[in-house]
Design a protein around this motif. Structure first.
Motif, PDB file in Angstrom:
ATOM      1  N   GLY A   1      28.318  27.710   3.652  1.00 18.61           N
ATOM      2  CA  GLY A   1      28.253  28.453   4.897  1.00 18.61           C
ATOM      3  C   GLY A   1      27.852  27.565   6.061  1.00 18.61           C
ATOM      4  O   GLY A   1      28.376  27.695   7.175  1.00 18.61           O
TER       5      GLY A   1
ATOM      6  N   ARG B   1      30.921  25.593   7.018  1.00 19.85           N
ATOM      7  CA  ARG B   1      31.860  26.427   7.770  1.00 19.85           C
ATOM      8  C   ARG B   1      31.372  26.655   9.197  1.00 19.85           C
ATOM      9  O   ARG B   1      32.156  26.655  10.144  1.00 19.85           O
ATOM     10  N   SER B   2      30.076  26.848   9.354  1.00 16.81           N
ATOM     11  CA  SER B   2      29.508  27.025  10.689  1.00 16.81           C
ATOM     12  C   SER B   2      29.722  25.780  11.536  1.00 16.81           C
ATOM     13  O   SER B   2      30.037  25.879  12.728  1.00 16.81           O
TER      14      SER B   2
ATOM     15  N   LYS C   1      33.336  25.711  12.608  1.00 14.09           N
ATOM     16  CA  LYS C   1      33.578  26.678  13.681  1.00 14.09           C
ATOM     17  C   LYS C   1      33.019  26.172  15.008  1.00 14.09           C
ATOM     18  O   LYS C   1      33.620  26.377  16.064  1.00 14.09           O
TER      19      LYS C   1
ATOM     20  N   GLU D   1      31.975  31.850  20.743  1.00 12.64           N
ATOM     21  CA  GLU D   1      32.188  31.403  19.368  1.00 12.64           C
ATOM     22  C   GLU D   1      31.197  30.310  18.986  1.00 12.64           C
ATOM     23  O   GLU D   1      30.736  30.253  17.843  1.00 12.64           O
TER      24      GLU D   1
ATOM     25  N   SER E   1      27.928  32.003  18.296  1.00 12.64           N
ATOM     26  CA  SER E   1      28.049  32.707  17.025  1.00 12.64           C
ATOM     27  C   SER E   1      27.915  31.741  15.845  1.00 12.64           C
ATOM     28  O   SER E   1      27.236  32.037  14.854  1.00 12.64           O
ATOM     29  N   SER E   2      28.539  30.577  15.960  1.00 12.65           N
ATOM     30  CA  SER E   2      28.461  29.605  14.863  1.00 12.65           C
ATOM     31  C   SER E   2      27.049  29.040  14.730  1.00 12.65           C
ATOM     32  O   SER E   2      26.605  28.739  13.622  1.00 12.65           O
TER      33      SER E   2
ATOM     34  N   GLU F   1      25.160  31.651  12.838  1.00 14.53           N
ATOM     35  CA  GLU F   1      25.566  31.593  11.429  1.00 14.53           C
ATOM     36  C   GLU F   1      24.906  30.412  10.729  1.00 14.53           C
ATOM     37  O   GLU F   1      24.459  30.538   9.577  1.00 14.53           O
ATOM     38  N   ALA F   2      24.835  29.282  11.406  1.00 13.91           N
ATOM     39  CA  ALA F   2      24.203  28.097  10.819  1.00 13.91           C
ATOM     40  C   ALA F   2      22.717  28.356  10.560  1.00 13.91           C
ATOM     41  O   ALA F   2      22.183  27.967   9.512  1.00 13.91           O
TER      42      ALA F   2
ATOM     43  N   ALA G   1      21.321  31.248   9.980  1.00 12.98           N
ATOM     44  CA  ALA G   1      21.221  32.173   8.846  1.00 12.98           C
ATOM     45  C   ALA G   1      21.448  31.437   7.531  1.00 12.98           C
ATOM     46  O   ALA G   1      20.728  31.672   6.546  1.00 12.98           O
ATOM     47  N   ASN G   2      22.430  30.536   7.504  1.00 11.62           N
ATOM     48  CA  ASN G   2      22.686  29.774   6.283  1.00 11.62           C
ATOM     49  C   ASN G   2      21.539  28.816   5.969  1.00 11.62           C
ATOM     50  O   ASN G   2      21.228  28.575   4.798  1.00 11.62           O
TER      51      ASN G   2
END
Length: 89
Positions: free
Chosen positions: A14, A17-18, A21, A59, A62-63, A66-67, A69-70
């Protein structure tokens, strides 16, 4: 005793992927900002959230979230494995 550490792997994937992105969003902002005023703006050029620059910035944010959170998933997995090792040793 076998310890399954799949959450650590999912957190790493994850996080990657972050990062991908974030790279794409940064490229979107860079591409949109280098356009000249002489180029006509198409209606298809409007993005999901407004202009392509706004899209890229949203975006990117958002990434980043996400980073984060991961990273928390990885941290929690690390702490859990540490506790399991302390218990089983």
């Amino acid at each position: 005793m076998q310890i399954n550490n799949s959450s650590f792997i999912y957190g790493q994937q994850g996080l990657q992927r972050s990062q991908d992105k974030l790279d794409q969003a940064s490229q979107k902002v860079a591409d949109a900002s280098t356009r000249t005023l002489s180029q006509p703006t198409d209606t298809k050029d409007t993005g999901l959230y407004g202009s392509p620059i706004q899209d890229g910035l949203i975006e990117a944010k958002s990434s980043v979230l996400e980073a984060q959170a991961n990273a928390k998933v990885i941290d929690s997995s690390d702490k859990t494995i540490g506790r399991l090792i302390d218990i089983t040793v």
